[in-house]
Design an enzyme around this catalytic site. Structure first.
Site, PDB file in Angstrom:
ATOM      1  N   GLU A 242      43.083  46.998  37.466  1.00 36.72           N
ATOM      2  CA  GLU A 242      42.686  45.966  38.194  1.00 36.72           C
ATOM      3  C   GLU A 242      42.407  46.415  39.632  1.00 36.72           C
ATOM      4  OE1 GLU A 242      42.391  43.683  41.124  1.00 36.72           O
ATOM      5  OE2 GLU A 242      44.440  42.315  40.444  1.00 36.72           O
ATOM      6  N   CYS A 276      42.863  41.052  46.268  1.00 33.86           N
ATOM      7  CA  CYS A 276      41.843  41.625  45.517  1.00 33.86           C
ATOM      8  C   CYS A 276      40.763  40.538  45.264  1.00 33.86           C
ATOM      9  CB  CYS A 276      42.273  42.617  44.244  1.00 33.86           C
ATOM     10  SG  CYS A 276      43.327  43.802  44.405  1.00 33.86           S
TER      11      CYS A 276
END
Length: 465
Positions: A242, A276
């Site tokens: 990720e 993120c």
């Protein structure tokens, strides 16, 4: 306070180690252990020895123990939140430290309760074929500094549920809070199944290369993710990555700016923009552009920023000096190019940077094209929605995106054209433990959460009879 001190004393280095300071005040919190590759080998040996018996417990018993771990986290919630707030910088209140610790227990319970049954693929005159999922063995969980506890749980909870042992490697910036979390969880788990190693990048590289590790789960930058891919290649490891995102939001001409401003604001600035999947580029139709910017600035003006332990603050400092300098450079570059600051733009001291909303900025500006990972948001005008889609999709990354409109069908049609792992409609960044999450393009590959998350930390096996 007593529980906090006990927890800190249980995990910090007795002698030596690395000094960890309160991000907001500079006060020394404690000293983190600095372990090396030799310490990693010992942790891998313990995990390797413990894993078969853990796997043999079966899903029901492992799930029971994960629930017990969630109970233990809840019993230490305030101490964990306080340590997290000091080390990471996020305030106790709002969608921050207490919220993150609460998410840890919620995701532990979700991993425990998610059902993954064998699947019958064929059952006819040709025979029977079933798809089963087995433990991989050892999983490495390499985490970031922005949501260090929650993301650690996202990694280790499903891996444990599926019968793996796990080696957790926290960021060098936030080791104490992760050490404390693992200490609490290990109060109910068998010894060795969840190990934690507090070291530098040499340890991360060794984990990625080590032949005993079957899977690496990593959350962090695209650059580091690329390094992990290379380091893991010789041993053909499974990976869940990720990585960086530069999430775009598209605001259409039919919105009510006042009605969406609060959700837009937190989509961009949750954890002071250090997320993120935060909204990092906002494309707004010219007809509502000025009103949207005005409403966002108003939310910023009434949202308090300050030291995390002071009740009421909802925004904190940038976690570290290196990231602060990135935000400062990108904002300075925007100012030099002639962009307009609707609010913010001037550092406040330490690593506090105010919420900064930048308008009259070109799509090719550094602040738009680079992931700022901090409290600065560029707002770009558009007149033709096709141009907005093209600009949103031009990025090399694709973690998340969002569409904002009062017409749901119109928003859904546009959402299907955006290149991102998750596209939200009239919100941004919300996650659910049963909804798979992952990116496309250079935002990585592999899915977390729910049934797909369990499959990702298991080896599939077909049995034919």
């Amino acid at each position: 306070m007593e529980q906090y001190e006990e927890l800190l004393n249980a995990v910090q280095a007795g002698d030596g180690g690395r000094e960890i300071r309160d991000v907001a005040t500079g006060e020394v919190i404690g000293r983190a252990p600095v372990e090396d590759v030799e310490d990693l080998e010992a942790a891998i040996s313990r995990a390797t020895a413990a894993q078969p018996a853990w796997d043999a417990l079966g899903h029901e018993e492992r799930s029971r123990l994960l629930h017990a771990a969630a109970d233990a986290v809840e019993a230490h919630a305030e101490a964990l939140a306080r340590l997290l707030s000091r080390e990471q910088g996020k305030p106790l209140d709002g969608p921050n430290a207490r919220f993150e610790v609460g998410a840890c227990s919620a995701w532990l319970r979700a991993a425990a309760d998610t059902v993954l049954e064998p699947q019958v693929l064929v059952d006819d005159e040709s025979g029977r074929a079933e798809l089963h999922y087995r433990a991989l063995g050892l999983v490495a969980a390499i985490g970031p500094w922005n949501w260090p506890l929650m993301i650690a749980v996202w990694q280790f909870a499903p891996a444990l549920r599926m019968g793996n042992a796990v080696i957790v490697k926290p960021s060098e910036y936030t080791p104490l809070s992760v050490l404390a979390l693992v200490h609490v969880v290990n109060s109910v788990l068998p010894a060795g199944v969840l190990e934690v190693i507090s070291g530098d990048r040499e340890v991360s590289a060794a984990l990625a290369e080590h032949p005993a590790i079957s899977k690496v789960m990593f959350t962090g930058s695209t650059k580091t993710g690329s390094s992990i891919i290379r380091s893991s290649a010789d041993t053909i490891k499974r990976l869940t990555l990720e990585l960086g995102g530069n999430d775009a939001g598209i605001v259409l001409d039919d919105v009510d700016p006042a009605a969406i401003a609060e959700d837009l604001f937190w989509g961009a600035f949750i954890n002071t923009g250090q997320t993120c999947a935060a909204l990092k580029r906002l494309y707004v139709h010219s007809s509502v552009h000025d009103a949207v910017v005005r409403e966002l600035a108003a939310v910023a003006a009434r949202t308090p920023m300050g030291p995390g332990l002071e009740e009421g603050n909802l925004l904190g400092p940038v976690q570290n000096e290196a990231q602060f300098r990135i935000v400062e450079r990108l904002v300075d570059s925007a100012k030099a190019s002639g962009a307009t600051l609707a609010t913010g733009g001037t550092p406040l001291g330490g690593t506090f940077f105010p919420i900064t909303i930048v308008t009259d900025i070109a799509d090719d500006a550094d602040l738009v094209q680079e992931e700022q990972f901090g409290p600065a948001l560029p707002v770009i005008r558009f007149d033709d929605v096709e141009d907005a889609i093209a600009m949103a999709n031009a990025a090399s990354v694709g973690l998340g995106a969002s569409v904002w409109s009062s017409d749901r069908d119109r928003a859904l049609a546009l959402a299907s054209r955006l290149q991102a792992g998750t596209v939200w409609v009239n919100s941004h960044g919300g996650l659910h433990p049963m909804v798979p999450f992952g990116g496309v393009k250079q935002s990585g590959y592999g899915l977390e959460f729910g049934v797909e998350g369990l499959k990702a930390v298991a080896a599939s096996q077909v049995i034919r009879s």
